[in-house]
Design a protein around this motif. Sequence first.
Motif, PDB file in Angstrom:
ATOM      1  N   LYS B 173       0.817  -1.221   0.000  1.00 33.77           N
ATOM      2  CA  LYS B 173       0.000   0.000   0.000  1.00 33.77           C
ATOM      3  C   LYS B 173       0.853   1.276   0.000  1.00 33.77           C
ATOM      4  O   LYS B 173       0.572   2.199  -0.774  1.00 33.77           O
ATOM      5  CB  LYS B 173      -0.979   0.013   1.196  1.00 33.77           C
ATOM      6  N   PRO B 174       1.886   1.375   0.863  1.00 34.34           N
ATOM      7  CA  PRO B 174       2.695   2.599   0.827  1.00 34.34           C
ATOM      8  C   PRO B 174       3.300   2.845  -0.550  1.00 34.34           C
ATOM      9  O   PRO B 174       3.363   3.988  -1.002  1.00 34.34           O
ATOM     10  CB  PRO B 174       3.781   2.333   1.874  1.00 34.34           C
ATOM     11  N   ASP B 175       3.764   1.780  -1.219  1.00 33.00           N
ATOM     12  CA  ASP B 175       4.323   1.927  -2.561  1.00 33.00           C
ATOM     13  C   ASP B 175       3.260   2.402  -3.536  1.00 33.00           C
ATOM     14  O   ASP B 175       3.514   3.269  -4.383  1.00 33.00           O
ATOM     15  CB  ASP B 175       4.897   0.594  -3.066  1.00 33.00           C
ATOM     16  N   GLN B 176       2.060   1.857  -3.419  1.00 35.91           N
ATOM     17  CA  GLN B 176       0.948   2.269  -4.273  1.00 35.91           C
ATOM     18  C   GLN B 176       0.690   3.758  -4.100  1.00 35.91           C
ATOM     19  O   GLN B 176       0.578   4.501  -5.070  1.00 35.91           O
ATOM     20  CB  GLN B 176      -0.343   1.549  -3.863  1.00 35.91           C
ATOM     21  N   CYS B 177       0.618   4.171  -2.848  1.00 33.32           N
ATOM     22  CA  CYS B 177       0.327   5.586  -2.538  1.00 33.32           C
ATOM     23  C   CYS B 177       1.381   6.487  -3.155  1.00 33.32           C
ATOM     24  O   CYS B 177       1.063   7.469  -3.823  1.00 33.32           O
ATOM     25  CB  CYS B 177       0.273   5.782  -1.019  1.00 33.32           C
ATOM     26  N   ARG B 178       2.663   6.122  -2.944  1.00 32.79           N
ATOM     27  CA  ARG B 178       3.748   6.954  -3.478  1.00 32.79           C
ATOM     28  C   ARG B 178       3.755   6.933  -4.997  1.00 32.79           C
ATOM     29  O   ARG B 178       3.950   7.962  -5.637  1.00 32.79           O
ATOM     30  CB  ARG B 178       5.096   6.479  -2.931  1.00 32.79           C
ATOM     31  N   GLY B 179       3.551   5.746  -5.583  1.00 35.44           N
ATOM     32  CA  GLY B 179       3.570   5.616  -7.047  1.00 35.44           C
ATOM     33  C   GLY B 179       2.473   6.443  -7.694  1.00 35.44           C
ATOM     34  O   GLY B 179       2.705   7.172  -8.659  1.00 35.44           O
TER      35      GLY B 179
END
Lengths: 182, 303
Positions: B173-179
């Motif tokens: 999820k954090p990667d999704q948010c940043r991406g």
Amino acid sequence: MLVLVLGDLHIPHRCNSLPARFKKLLVPGKIQHILCTGNLCTKESFDYLKTLASDVHVVRGDFDENMNYPEQKVVTVGQFRIGLCHGHQVVPWGDIESLAMVQRQLDVDILISGQTHKFQALEHEGKFFLNPGSATGSYYALDSSVIPSFVILDIQQSTVVSYIYKLIDDEVKVERIEYRKS
Amino acid sequence: MGRFIHLLQSEDSNQQFLILNTARKHFGAGGDKRIKFTLPPIVFAAYRLAFRYKQLQEEDENWEKKCQKIFQFCHQTIGALIKAEQAEIPLRLFLQGSLVAGQIGFENSETVAYEFLTQAFSIYEDEISDSKAQLAAITLIIGTLEQMSCFGEENQEPLFTQCALAASKLLKKPDQCRGVSVSSHLFWSGKSAKGGELRDAKRVSDCLKKGVKIANQCMDSSVQVQLFVEVLNQYIYFYEKGCEQISVQVLNQIISKIRELLPNLESNEETEQINKHFKNTLEHLQHKLDNPETAGQYEGLAF
């Protein structure tokens, strides 16, 4: 305290070595710290930097062979918190407002980044943003006139003097910029 | 040996191409371990040569065909690296090629740039499985695309959409948010062949809204607050650029949300860092309010 700031060497992908005139200037034992923006790209260049100073910090560039370099690093030298990041992760590349976001996140006085192969030093909202350019003057798709450059920081109390070394027409030119911590 | 390739230079561009071809044949037979070091410099030398052809276009009426040939040469050379089970380097070489083709603008360059980008995407989808490497790769694709201005709407639309989609499908999820937050820049400062920035306020806002939604789904409260501060900064970035779909109310909402969640975090170094990040962000806003030139823009900001 002297800090060597350089990066985007791109050896061997785009260049075969540092310019000879730069190599002559970079003598072991004179510099206390080295901050490298990344894209060395191989251990060979890292080992060379280690011969110049024992305290070497490298962050990951998009072409670095070593995928384990950190994405960002914060180093404290004297009174200054210095942030280091290659900059290919910062979109748009080289955009001062986007770089300012990184500066705020890392809570640093000075943010050093690379990516654009273009020297830049500016004060923005009281903080100092420095790009040492490419030490080898290696090719960059978006800039047809890359000049080899690197920076030496002289950190004294609350002032940092940046000495910018550029190789123009086979001659080394030096500029001087001062930044005072607000 | 990789460094040696840069010493193979000729004043004559045509001869240079022959030199590179010959070098490629020799080094190509070096085996998988060696070509990792010897083929990338050849590709970069070829990209530089393509620029040279463009510079000499007055003298050579065939320069565009020659550029086309160079890119075919590069396509093949990068292919050899893929066959040798490389993924990161070929992806980056394709992205660089796309940039170069777009910059030069020879006949068919848009097609070449598009092809190189789709190749990069294929590698991303098929060969990059480590989640950290995936975020790094999609951020690089987005960063590269944002700089390009050779695509017409027909080609730009699928590329941009694919980026945002890929970002939203990252595993963590954090990667999704940043991406997803980073992909918002495509829709603002992305440039098309007809000139000027896209400035699609709605799509920028959609990306950031999605970022907030994803951050809300994070179970680690420390990470969640960190992400909110990051997305707040992105909102401020576009607000200051004049994105009409972002209002002061949106900024107020996120600021109060962060204020609500911060005190509940455990007292540790990570929380300290998040606090400083938030404080620096508020200081930036204060700086804008104190400046008479920008104060008006921030009317209604609730501190």
